[in-house]
Design an enzyme around this catalytic site. Structure first.
Site, PDB file in Angstrom:
ATOM      1  N   ASP A 185      42.812  28.807  37.962  1.00  0.00           N
ATOM      2  CA  ASP A 185      43.014  29.980  38.819  1.00  0.00           C
ATOM      3  C   ASP A 185      44.424  29.879  39.394  1.00  0.00           C
ATOM      4  OD1 ASP A 185      40.706  31.922  40.544  1.00  0.00           O
ATOM      5  OD2 ASP A 185      42.837  31.920  41.088  1.00  0.00           O
ATOM      6  N   GLY A 197      42.324  34.852  44.283  1.00  0.00           N
ATOM      7  CA  GLY A 197      41.217  33.948  44.626  1.00  0.00           C
ATOM      8  C   GLY A 197      41.587  33.067  45.807  1.00  0.00           C
ATOM      9  N   TYR A 237      43.261  50.216  34.385  1.00  0.00           N
ATOM     10  CA  TYR A 237      42.424  49.015  34.464  1.00  0.00           C
ATOM     11  C   TYR A 237      41.382  49.003  33.345  1.00  0.00           C
ATOM     12  CZ  TYR A 237      38.518  46.147  36.029  1.00  0.00           C
ATOM     13  OH  TYR A 237      37.480  45.255  36.077  1.00  0.00           O
ATOM     14  N   PHE A 257      28.735  47.032  36.218  1.00  0.00           N
ATOM     15  CA  PHE A 257      28.767  48.235  37.051  1.00  0.00           C
ATOM     16  C   PHE A 257      29.204  47.777  38.453  1.00  0.00           C
ATOM     17  CE2 PHE A 257      27.584  51.839  34.359  1.00  0.00           C
ATOM     18  CZ  PHE A 257      27.593  51.146  33.168  1.00  0.00           C
TER      19      PHE A 257
END
Ligand code: UDP
Length: 334
Positions: free
Chosen positions: A31, A36, A141, A169
């Site tokens: 990461d 984050g 995106y 979703f």
């Protein structure tokens, strides 16, 4: 298994890391901490603060940790930002995935589960949306995520890299421990924004559009709890480990809630009156997005445990009460 999780310090990645560790897997995280937080990283995992676009680094991490499979979350995911700065999205999401796939091919790692999105569908007339409909993304995106899916398809044909693309979703809620949850800066998602009102950080919630062709005029979305979403990732990993073919699955609850219904549910959960103000539509918002996840249920054996949206909001509320100022980048939390 030895699993590499890219984006393991993010909202969804950190929940996946924790679930993998709890199930006995060995987890390595990459990461770059652009979105984050160190505080979200499980201290049982091995963490590399680096970028998926660095081929040599990714290669050595794959080899040195005997990685057998990758779960790929590292990506930018803000629709609005992607419209203003699409190349930032192509660079991190598309080019980053290209480098990752190159390194995987070179290191003979041939399994990848990755986060895609309902944004690949764009506006659709028929609900619920199945995986068979033609993808027509309406923002940069979604377009980059679709490009990532296509790249996986061709890499599979050329290099035999097997993939599962999971089209999320509206992911919401927090880990049942209340120790990790959704912490974005700036925050753009509905549930954390609603909860900022009872937390005293915002006076009211804005309702983006009240003239949509829906029963109460506000947008309808399909909210899926983060822990249910993550259980599908583990199932997808097992699916690939059994030698199955590459595949694509929707992940949603199959239930639609309007923005006003979500505000009402949050009032019930928090006991706060949460004032709401009507506002302009947000560009690019489809009126309705509801998933059919029948394929994931049937093929992966996916089971959802959260069926009431109030329980999803309640888990988010617990997390936000624990971390009123959100996550910071200074230390491991647990
Ligand atoms: N929304 C809203 N007010 C806000 C934030 C979001 O009315 O302050 C609406 C947004 O227009 C959409 C729904 O809430 O219809 C969910 O938005 P979110 O950004 O959480 O997820 P998206 O559907 O864009 O992935």
């Amino acid at each position: 298994m030895n699993v590499l999780v890219t984006g393991g310090a993010g909202y969804i990645g950190s929940h996946c890391v924790r679930a993998l560790l709890d199930q006995g897997h060995t987890v390595t995280i990459i990461d770059n901490l652009s979105t984050g937080y160190l505080q979200a990283i499980d201290s049982r995992a091995k963490f590399y603060n680096t970028d998926i676009r660095k081929f040599d680094k990714v290669m050595s991490i794959l080899i040195n940790n005997n990685i057998e499979a990758v779960i790929h979350f590292a990506a930018f995911s803000l629709v609005g930002e992607s419209m203003h700065n699409p190349l930032k999205y192509y660079d991190n999401n598309v080019y980053g995935t290209k480098v990752l796939l190159d390194a995987m091919a070179e290191a003979n790692v041939n399994k990848i589960v990755f986060s895609s999105t309902a944004a690949v569908y764009g506006a659709q007339d028929v609900m619920p949306i199945t995986e068979e409909v033609l993808e027509t993304p309406s923002n940069a995106y979604g377009e980059t995520k679709l490009a990532m899916e296509k790249m996986m398809k061709w890499s599979d044909i050329a290099n035999d890299t097997k993939y599962v693309a999971l089209r999320y979703f509206n992911v919401a809620g927090a880990h049942h421990s209340g120790e990790i949850g959704e912490s974005h800066n700036p925050e753009t998602h509905l549930i954390p924004l609603i909860l900022q009102v009872p937390l005293g950080k915002r006076e009211f919630i804005s309702i983006f559009g009240t003239d949509y062709d829906t029963p109460d005029g506000t947008c309808i979305r399909d909210y899926i709890h983060i822990e249910d979403l993550i259980s599908a990732h583990i199932k997808a990993l097992e699916y690939l480990d059994k030698g199955n073919e590459s595949n694509t699955f929707n992940l949603g609850s199959g239930l639609g809630y309007s923005v006003l219904e979500m505000v009402e549910a949050a009032r019930a959960v928090t006991g706060h009156d949460i004032p709401a103000k009507l506002a302009e539509r947000r560009a690019g918002d489809p009126a309705r997005l509801i998933a059919s996840s029948d394929k994931a249920v049937k093929v992966l054996g996916w089971v959802r445990n959260y069926t009431d949206v109030k329980d999803i909001i309640a888990s988010a509320w617990t997390f936000h009460l624990n971390f009123k100022e959100g996550f910071k980048n200074d230390k491991h939390k647990y």
